[in-house]
Write an enzyme that holds these catalytic residues in place. Structure first.
Site, PDB file in Angstrom:
ATOM      1  N   ASP A 358       6.337  -6.118   5.302  1.00  0.00           N
ATOM      2  CA  ASP A 358       5.103  -5.680   5.130  1.00  0.00           C
ATOM      3  C   ASP A 358       5.225  -5.232   4.132  1.00  0.00           C
ATOM      4  O   ASP A 358       6.615  -5.284   2.909  1.00  0.00           O
ATOM      5  CB  ASP A 358       4.775  -3.935   6.276  1.00  0.00           C
ATOM      6  CG  ASP A 358       3.519  -3.387   5.458  1.00  0.00           C
ATOM      7  OD1 ASP A 358       2.714  -3.468   5.992  1.00  0.00           O
ATOM      8  OD2 ASP A 358       4.486  -2.129   5.085  1.00  0.00           O
ATOM      9  N   GLU A 394       4.652 -10.873   2.834  1.00  0.00           N
ATOM     10  CA  GLU A 394       2.882 -10.176   2.429  1.00  0.00           C
ATOM     11  C   GLU A 394       3.119 -10.086   1.247  1.00  0.00           C
ATOM     12  O   GLU A 394       4.365  -8.614   0.986  1.00  0.00           O
ATOM     13  CB  GLU A 394       2.437  -8.895   2.615  1.00  0.00           C
ATOM     14  CG  GLU A 394       1.381  -8.043   2.529  1.00  0.00           C
ATOM     15  CD  GLU A 394       0.657  -6.882   3.076  1.00  0.00           C
ATOM     16  OE1 GLU A 394      -0.119  -6.572   3.125  1.00  0.00           O
ATOM     17  OE2 GLU A 394       1.761  -5.881   3.313  1.00  0.00           O
TER      18      GLU A 394
END
Length: 717
Positions: A358, A394
């Site tokens: 993330d 990401e």
């Protein structure tokens, strides 16, 4: 101000012997004779382990760790066994203006705890400062927070893995299914009610059968490391659903356990592996759930705030590249070590097959911003354990220069949001859609074809957890996030969606038919593109979130997959897409396609076609309204050994009906999004009629080609 105030009560030492122990491994480790505790803190003056009753309600001992090796405090407590509940208290200066926020009145989670039990009970006592004081976080709160804190557990992580082996799926074969453990199973009628919302429910037979049927090779689970509910959400009657507020990087989330045992996660992984499905974890090492300077003192802040976090100026405030109030400091060797230890733990002890990071740009920041050769990325790439698993970034954060799509080094894959947006825009009929879509069909080579990166580097998706579901993408022109309690201000505004004249559900057959066609076109484009495809759980079942495109707090039927209206025909269509991709390897190649020839006499590995069969001109690509084009795909000219994989001709038409000139030779239609259930058609050549708003995929008629070769050779054998 500086304070070294004592704890809330006198030391309550037990009669247990506390020996020096050892500085490795970090955390609480059972060795058969007792438990060794090792805790990092560079600026503490004393570290205590607090023992609790089994229900976690009463502190029964407070033991100071007697030894310090460098910045690691350690001690061995004889006689302790797995199952022991514990927490930490750390003494040191309370001086927020220089970055130190020690407060021994606050019970802390061990960063290396393998298991965490009990809820976080929101209370002002969790704050290191006095809430409401004029000095704000410069004040000091002396209340004991133990009653409100979860407790760590000395965990037994042994497990009978039997003949478990990681599937190690080649990326060319990989189809990722992004899912939420709780949301995937809470409303599924085939899952045992007692296992819904749990790891065991996620890996139950109905789930595995469904995923196998779809052709899924990897499940990517939203955060399963221990997290907690935000205070502001509980005040609204909501919960942290997605899980991006991690509290323990080694501990599975307790709410996903039916029996409160670590082995439940391990059993899930073993079941998936037995079915040939890999397990990937969405991990959140870019920040913790402690927020900014006005947040609670739960773990890192109280152990060594100045080491664990990126601080500004003198140190009172936090650098916030993540939008959550803080950013972990992976430039510090011990923080980097914690993350690396955590990742290795999930691979070696829990047998997971990879990670999706993330806000990965925040992990790779150095003094001058994003660094492709940062300490974290270099550590991962050289690690003998982690370099062998799937690594997905990401590739953005909210800090300056944080959008870094295409800039992560091999072997990272990256979430490609440009694929998402360009595919949506093309099918919505936006201008210049064909030129943008063409780049995405080829694996976004302009972004990823450098440094020896393969064409599978782009993780392609049309939908993911963050945004509209596929059903909502074709049913809502605007987001509807009122249930989140933020006056519909949260979530993305640029969704590139379309409602076909009706906002929300419709019983109009014409509207429903157009929406169904659009869904098929979107997913067919995904599976026909070079790269690694990822689908969102529930899209194959027609799942809707009622137009909510930010269901992070919707731990309820809005966020859960609704299986009651599961569309079997659409699920079959998804399965056929996956099967077509497996059958024709040219649809998923390791090397990029550039229209090159292997040798002078060979055809190019890629040919673009207009509907009339001619090659597109620059004027075609630059036309804002050109909507129909095709591509003939062969094996990449950069492939070392040519295997002669069969050609595929795909035609995309986001406009009106057109007459289509097929490439020379005999072809069979293997996919038509206008007629999804139709079996492969007869051999055709020459002209065909291409319906409006549709995709067709043709493959070489091998029987006809073989017959032509025999005829040319003068034989009928």
């Amino acid at each position: 101000m500086t304070s070294t105030r004592p704890g809330v009560a006198p030391d309550r030492l037990s009669h247990r012997a506390v020996a020096g122990g050892r500085a490795w491994p970090l955390g609480a480790t059972f060795d058969g004779a007792g438990v060794n505790f090792a805790v990092f803190s560079a600026h503490a003056t004393k570290v205590e382990v607090c023992l609790f009753t089994h229900d976690g309600r009463r502190e029964i001992a407070r033991l100071a760790l007697p030894e310090r090796d460098g910045d690691i405090w350690h001690g061995h407590v004889e006689g302790l066994t797995p199952g022991t509940r514990y927490g930490l208290r750390v003494h040191g200066p309370y001086d927020p203006e220089t970055g130190h926020r020690f407060n021994p009145n606050k019970l802390l989670i061990d960063p290396y705890a393998r298991q965490i039990v009990g809820p976080l009970k929101w209370s002002d006592a969790l704050m290191g400062y006095r809430v409401g004081a004029s000095a704000a976080d410069l004040s000091f709160d002396s209340r004991d927070s133990a009653f409100a804190m979860p407790k760590c557990v000395v965990a037994d992580t042994s497990f009978d893995w039997g003949d478990d082996r990681p599937p190690r799926r080649d990326l060319r074969q990989t189809v990722i299914y992004e899912a939420h453990v709780r949301g995937q199973t809470m409303a599924h009628p085939g899952v045992d009610p007692g296992l819904r919302g749990t790891f065991l429910g996620m890996s139950s037979e109905p789930m595995i059968e469904h995923l196998t049927r779809l052709g899924v090779t990897a499940v990517e689970l939203l955060p399963v490391q221990c997290f907690f509910n935000d205070r502001f959400l509980e005040a609204r009657g909501l919960r942290n659903y997605w899980g991006y507020q991690t509290l323990g990087f080694f501990a599975p989330e307790p709410r996903y356990m039916s029996q409160g045992a670590v082995w439940e996660f391990q059993a899930m992984v073993r079941r998936f592996h037995a079915a040939g499905i890999e397990v990937l974890l969405d991990v959140v090492y870019n920040h913790s759930g402690e927020g900014d300077e006005l947040g609670p003192t739960l773990c890192f802040r109280g152990i060594d705030n100045g080491s664990y976090y990126r601080l500004t100026g003198a140190g009172r405030h936090y650098l916030n590249y993540t939008g959550t109030g803080n950013t972990l400091n992976l430039d510090h060797p011990m923080v980097l070590r914690m993350v690396m230890d955590s990742l290795r733990y999930w691979v070696e002890v829990m047998h997971v097959d990879g990670f999706r990071f993330d806000l990965a740009s925040a992990l790779a920041r150095g003094p001058s911003g994003f660094e492709p050769e940062s300490a974290f990325l270099d550590a991962l790439r050289q690690d003998p354990v982690l370099s062998r698993v799937k690594l997905i970034a990401e590739p953005w954060d909210i800090g300056p220069g944080g959008y870094r799509l295409g800039r992560f080094p091999h072997p990272f894959l990256e979430w490609n949001d440009r694929f998402r947006d360009d595919v949506r825009r093309y099918w919505r009929g936006d201008t210049y859609g064909a030129a943008h879509l063409a780049r995405r069909l080829l694996g976004s080579a302009e972004l990823f074809d450098h440094g020896g990166r393969p064409a599978v580097s782009s993780v392609n998706f049309v939908t993911c957890h963050d945004g509209f579901t596929l059903a909502d993408l074709v049913s809502y022109a605007h987001k509807h996030n009122e249930a989140n309690g933020e006056d519909n201000r949260d979530g993305h505004d640029a969704n590139h969606s379309e409602n076909f004249g009706v906002e929300g559900p419709s019983d109009d057959p014409g509207v429903k038919a157009l929406r169904d066609l659009r869904r098929r076109n979107l997913l067919a484009t995904l599976f026909l593109s070079q790269g690694t495809p990822m689908i969102l759980a529930g899209d194959e079942a027609g799942n809707s979130q009622g137009g909510n495109n930010n269901a992070y707090a919707q731990d309820n039927p809005t966020g859960w997959v609704d299986w009651s209206g599961a569309e079997e025909e659409f699920a079959d269509f998804v399965a056929r897409l996956a099967a077509l991709r497996r059958e024709y390897p040219v649809l998923s190649q390791r090397r990029f396609l550039h229209g090159r020839r292997r040798t002078e006499g060979d055809p190019p590995d890629l040919e673009w076609r207009r509907a009339d069969g001619a090659a597109p001109t620059d004027a075609d690509w630059q036309s804002p309204d050109w909507k129909a084009f095709g591509l003939l795909i062969r094996e990449s000219a950069e492939t070392a050994v040519c295997r002669g994989d069969r050609d595929v001709f795909a035609f995309f038409n986001a406009g009106d009906e057109v007459a289509l000139r097929l490439p020379d030779g005999a072809w069979r239609c293997r996919l038509d999004t206008r007629a999804p259930a139709t079996a492969p058609g007869p051999s055709v050549s020459g002209q065909a009629v291409m319906a409006a708003q549709s995709i067709r995929v043709y493959v070489r008629d091998e029987d006809a080609r073989l017959a032509a070769r025999k005829a040319a050779a003068g034989t009928t054998e």
